[in-house]
Design a protein around this motif. Structure first.
Motif, mmCIF file in Angstrom:
data_model
loop_
_atom_site.group_PDB
_atom_site.id
_atom_site.type_symbol
_atom_site.label_atom_id
_atom_site.label_comp_id
_atom_site.label_asym_id
_atom_site.label_seq_id
_atom_site.Cartn_x
_atom_site.Cartn_y
_atom_site.Cartn_z
ATOM 1 N N PRO A 129 -22.411 29.115 9.261
ATOM 2 C CA PRO A 129 -22.360 27.669 9.515
ATOM 3 C C PRO A 129 -21.573 26.954 8.414
ATOM 4 C CG PRO A 129 -24.620 28.504 9.651
ATOM 5 C CD PRO A 129 -23.773 29.606 9.081
ATOM 6 N N ALA A 130 -20.941 25.857 8.769
ATOM 7 C CA ALA A 130 -20.195 25.063 7.790
ATOM 8 C C ALA A 130 -21.177 24.300 6.904
ATOM 9 C CB ALA A 130 -19.264 24.099 8.504
ATOM 10 N N ILE A 131 -21.005 24.424 5.609
ATOM 11 C CA ILE A 131 -21.866 23.712 4.660
ATOM 12 C C ILE A 131 -21.328 22.287 4.520
ATOM 13 C CG2 ILE A 131 -22.720 23.626 2.288
ATOM 14 C CD1 ILE A 131 -22.335 26.721 2.214
ATOM 15 N N PRO A 132 -22.178 21.286 4.765
ATOM 16 C CA PRO A 132 -21.714 19.900 4.655
ATOM 17 C C PRO A 132 -21.171 19.589 3.255
ATOM 18 C CG PRO A 132 -23.893 19.992 5.663
ATOM 19 C CD PRO A 132 -23.580 21.373 5.157
ATOM 20 N N LYS A 133 -20.164 18.728 3.206
ATOM 21 C CA LYS A 133 -19.497 18.399 1.934
ATOM 22 C C LYS A 133 -20.427 17.718 0.934
ATOM 23 C CE LYS A 133 -14.895 18.728 3.520
ATOM 24 N NZ LYS A 133 -15.001 20.128 3.811
ATOM 25 N N HIS A 134 -21.409 16.962 1.426
ATOM 26 C CA HIS A 134 -22.291 16.186 0.542
ATOM 27 C C HIS A 134 -23.355 17.032 -0.171
ATOM 28 C CE1 HIS A 134 -24.831 16.501 4.125
ATOM 29 N NE2 HIS A 134 -25.852 16.313 3.305
ATOM 30 N N VAL A 135 -23.451 18.309 0.159
ATOM 31 C CA VAL A 135 -24.514 19.164 -0.379
ATOM 32 C C VAL A 135 -24.299 19.421 -1.866
ATOM 33 C CG1 VAL A 135 -25.529 21.486 -0.230
ATOM 34 C CG2 VAL A 135 -25.004 20.223 1.845
ATOM 35 N N HIS A 136 -25.384 19.359 -2.631
ATOM 36 C CA HIS A 136 -25.366 19.665 -4.066
ATOM 37 C C HIS A 136 -24.606 20.979 -4.268
ATOM 38 C CE1 HIS A 136 -26.904 20.813 -8.007
ATOM 39 N NE2 HIS A 136 -27.403 19.586 -8.153
ATOM 40 N N SER A 137 -23.688 21.015 -5.206
ATOM 41 C CA SER A 137 -22.812 22.186 -5.373
ATOM 42 C C SER A 137 -23.595 23.478 -5.650
ATOM 43 C CB SER A 137 -21.781 21.938 -6.474
ATOM 44 O OG SER A 137 -22.422 21.729 -7.718
ATOM 45 N N ASN A 138 -24.682 23.386 -6.413
ATOM 46 C CA ASN A 138 -25.476 24.593 -6.693
ATOM 47 C C ASN A 138 -26.212 25.085 -5.444
ATOM 48 O OD1 ASN A 138 -24.606 24.455 -9.311
ATOM 49 N ND2 ASN A 138 -26.549 23.707 -10.140
ATOM 50 N N LEU A 139 -26.582 24.151 -4.577
ATOM 51 C CA LEU A 139 -27.243 24.529 -3.327
ATOM 52 C C LEU A 139 -26.222 25.166 -2.373
ATOM 53 C CD1 LEU A 139 -29.882 24.631 -1.790
ATOM 54 C CD2 LEU A 139 -29.476 22.282 -1.018
ATOM 55 N N ALA A 140 -25.018 24.612 -2.316
ATOM 56 C CA ALA A 140 -23.962 25.202 -1.491
ATOM 57 C C ALA A 140 -23.643 26.616 -1.975
ATOM 58 C CB ALA A 140 -22.708 24.323 -1.535
ATOM 59 N N ASP A 141 -23.564 26.790 -3.287
ATOM 60 C CA ASP A 141 -23.305 28.121 -3.856
ATOM 61 C C ASP A 141 -24.433 29.096 -3.500
ATOM 62 O OD1 ASP A 141 -21.946 30.034 -5.719
ATOM 63 O OD2 ASP A 141 -23.807 29.740 -6.874
ATOM 64 N N LEU A 142 -25.675 28.623 -3.572
ATOM 65 C CA LEU A 142 -26.820 29.467 -3.235
ATOM 66 C C LEU A 142 -26.763 29.908 -1.772
ATOM 67 C CD1 LEU A 142 -29.525 30.763 -4.092
ATOM 68 C CD2 LEU A 142 -30.634 28.622 -3.395
ATOM 69 N N LEU A 143 -26.422 28.981 -0.872
ATOM 70 C CA LEU A 143 -26.308 29.331 0.546
ATOM 71 C C LEU A 143 -25.269 30.431 0.749
ATOM 72 C CD1 LEU A 143 -26.440 25.905 2.423
ATOM 73 C CD2 LEU A 143 -28.178 27.678 2.342
ATOM 74 N N GLU A 144 -24.122 30.258 0.132
ATOM 75 C CA GLU A 144 -23.061 31.264 0.278
ATOM 76 C C GLU A 144 -23.497 32.626 -0.244
ATOM 77 O OE1 GLU A 144 -19.574 29.487 -1.455
ATOM 78 O OE2 GLU A 144 -19.253 28.216 0.302
ATOM 79 N N ARG A 145 -24.245 32.628 -1.330
ATOM 80 C CA ARG A 145 -24.743 33.897 -1.883
ATOM 81 C C ARG A 145 -25.791 34.520 -0.959
ATOM 82 N NH1 ARG A 145 -27.084 32.769 -7.174
ATOM 83 N NH2 ARG A 145 -27.301 35.003 -7.306
ATOM 84 N N CYS A 146 -26.659 33.691 -0.372
ATOM 85 C CA CYS A 146 -27.678 34.199 0.563
ATOM 86 C C CYS A 146 -27.019 34.815 1.789
ATOM 87 C CB CYS A 146 -28.628 33.085 0.992
ATOM 88 S SG CYS A 146 -29.785 32.533 -0.273
ATOM 89 N N TRP A 147 -25.868 34.277 2.206
ATOM 90 C CA TRP A 147 -25.169 34.735 3.403
ATOM 91 C C TRP A 147 -24.173 35.843 3.136
ATOM 92 C CZ3 TRP A 147 -23.495 29.150 4.957
ATOM 93 C CH2 TRP A 147 -24.579 28.460 5.499
ATOM 94 N N HIS A 148 -24.106 36.330 1.913
ATOM 95 C CA HIS A 148 -23.083 37.324 1.584
ATOM 96 C C HIS A 148 -23.165 38.497 2.556
ATOM 97 C CE1 HIS A 148 -20.367 39.819 -0.666
ATOM 98 N NE2 HIS A 148 -20.131 38.800 -1.478
ATOM 99 N N LEU A 149 -22.008 38.988 2.974
ATOM 100 C CA LEU A 149 -21.975 40.116 3.894
ATOM 101 C C LEU A 149 -22.639 41.352 3.287
ATOM 102 C CD1 LEU A 149 -21.075 41.267 6.608
ATOM 103 C CD2 LEU A 149 -18.895 41.871 5.534
ATOM 104 N N ASP A 150 -22.424 41.553 1.995
ATOM 105 C CA ASP A 150 -23.012 42.701 1.296
ATOM 106 C C ASP A 150 -24.423 42.318 0.833
ATOM 107 O OD1 ASP A 150 -23.823 44.706 -0.435
ATOM 108 O OD2 ASP A 150 -21.910 44.804 -1.502
ATOM 109 N N PRO A 151 -25.464 42.899 1.437
ATOM 110 C CA PRO A 151 -26.833 42.528 1.076
ATOM 111 C C PRO A 151 -27.151 42.743 -0.409
ATOM 112 C CG PRO A 151 -26.821 43.960 3.011
ATOM 113 C CD PRO A 151 -25.420 43.914 2.490
ATOM 114 N N THR A 152 -26.493 43.698 -1.042
ATOM 115 C CA THR A 152 -26.788 43.951 -2.466
ATOM 116 C C THR A 152 -26.311 42.805 -3.345
ATOM 117 O OG1 THR A 152 -24.728 45.166 -2.896
ATOM 118 C CG2 THR A 152 -26.626 46.460 -2.118
ATOM 119 N N LEU A 153 -25.421 41.966 -2.823
ATOM 120 C CA LEU A 153 -24.924 40.827 -3.592
ATOM 121 C C LEU A 153 -25.696 39.535 -3.303
ATOM 122 C CD1 LEU A 153 -21.082 41.531 -3.434
ATOM 123 C CD2 LEU A 153 -22.709 42.085 -5.259
ATOM 124 N N ARG A 154 -26.656 39.613 -2.395
ATOM 125 C CA ARG A 154 -27.518 38.452 -2.136
ATOM 126 C C ARG A 154 -28.574 38.381 -3.246
ATOM 127 N NH1 ARG A 154 -28.506 40.342 3.977
ATOM 128 N NH2 ARG A 154 -26.325 40.199 4.622
#
Length: 188
Positions: free
Chosen positions: A138-163
């Motif tokens: 999903p597209a992360i809204p632009k207004h989202v706190h940058s650390n929260l956006a980064d956390l979402l991207e890490r949670c969604w990482h294709l490689d589970p070992t990098l989550r």
């Protein structure tokens, strides 16, 4: 739980979460998931419909119907869960572990941020195919706190070992909550 599940709250009653309430709910869920994972339990169907809200706003994890105790080998391959929240390795019938719950958690947080159903323009099966074959997120809204956006991207990482694990997720969320409170108190 008196306030029902988060899915109904957002999608049927059109409720919205302000950032502080969202962070409080996310911390409740991440700490609950951290406890489950410490006890070798993989939920396997983490989604807003399985998160219940109490009168005091506390959020609890529910529906352990497909939860599984992770064995020593830690390998599971059964497709279990709900497509819109399911990790790519689960959809793809690949071996997976507790990090599949972290992926689902990221989708839950996105849903709480936007109030939208994940991949709403797609059927559940189209969403599943997009997640696996095209790396759709999903597209992360632009207004989202940058650390929260980064956390979402890490949670969604294709490689589970990098989550991140849920201990790390809880720490990041608590830090963001602290920053948000400090900013709010400076503005008053």
């Amino acid at each position: 739980m008196p306030k029902g599940n988060l899915y109904d709250f957002m999608h049927k009653r059109k409720g919205v979460f302000k950032l502080q309430s969202l962070l409080r709910a996310a911390i409740d869920v991440s700490m609950g998931m951290e406890y489950l994972h410490q006890n070798n339990i993989v939920h396997r169907d983490l989604k807003t419909a399985n998160l219940l809200m109490g009168e005091d706003g506390v959020v609890k994890i529910a529906d352990f119907g497909v939860a599984k105790v992770q064995t020593q080998s830690g390998v599971m391959t059964a497709e279990t869960g709900t497509y819109r929240w399911m990790a790519p390795e689960v959809i793809g019938h690949k071996p997976y572990d507790h990090k599949a719950d972290v992926f689902s958690f990221g989708i839950v947080i996105w849903e709480l941020l936007t109030g939208e159903l994940p991949y709403s323009s797609l059927t559940p099966l189209q969403a599943a195919i997009g997640v696996v074959q095209k790396g759709l997120r999903p597209a992360i809204p632009k207004h989202v706190h940058s650390n929260l956006a980064d956390l979402l991207e890490r949670c969604w990482h294709l490689d589970p070992t990098l989550r991140p694990n849920f201990s790390e997720v809880s720490g990041v969320l608590q830090q963001i909550a602290k920053e948000v409170v400090e900013v709010d108190s400076c503005q008053n």
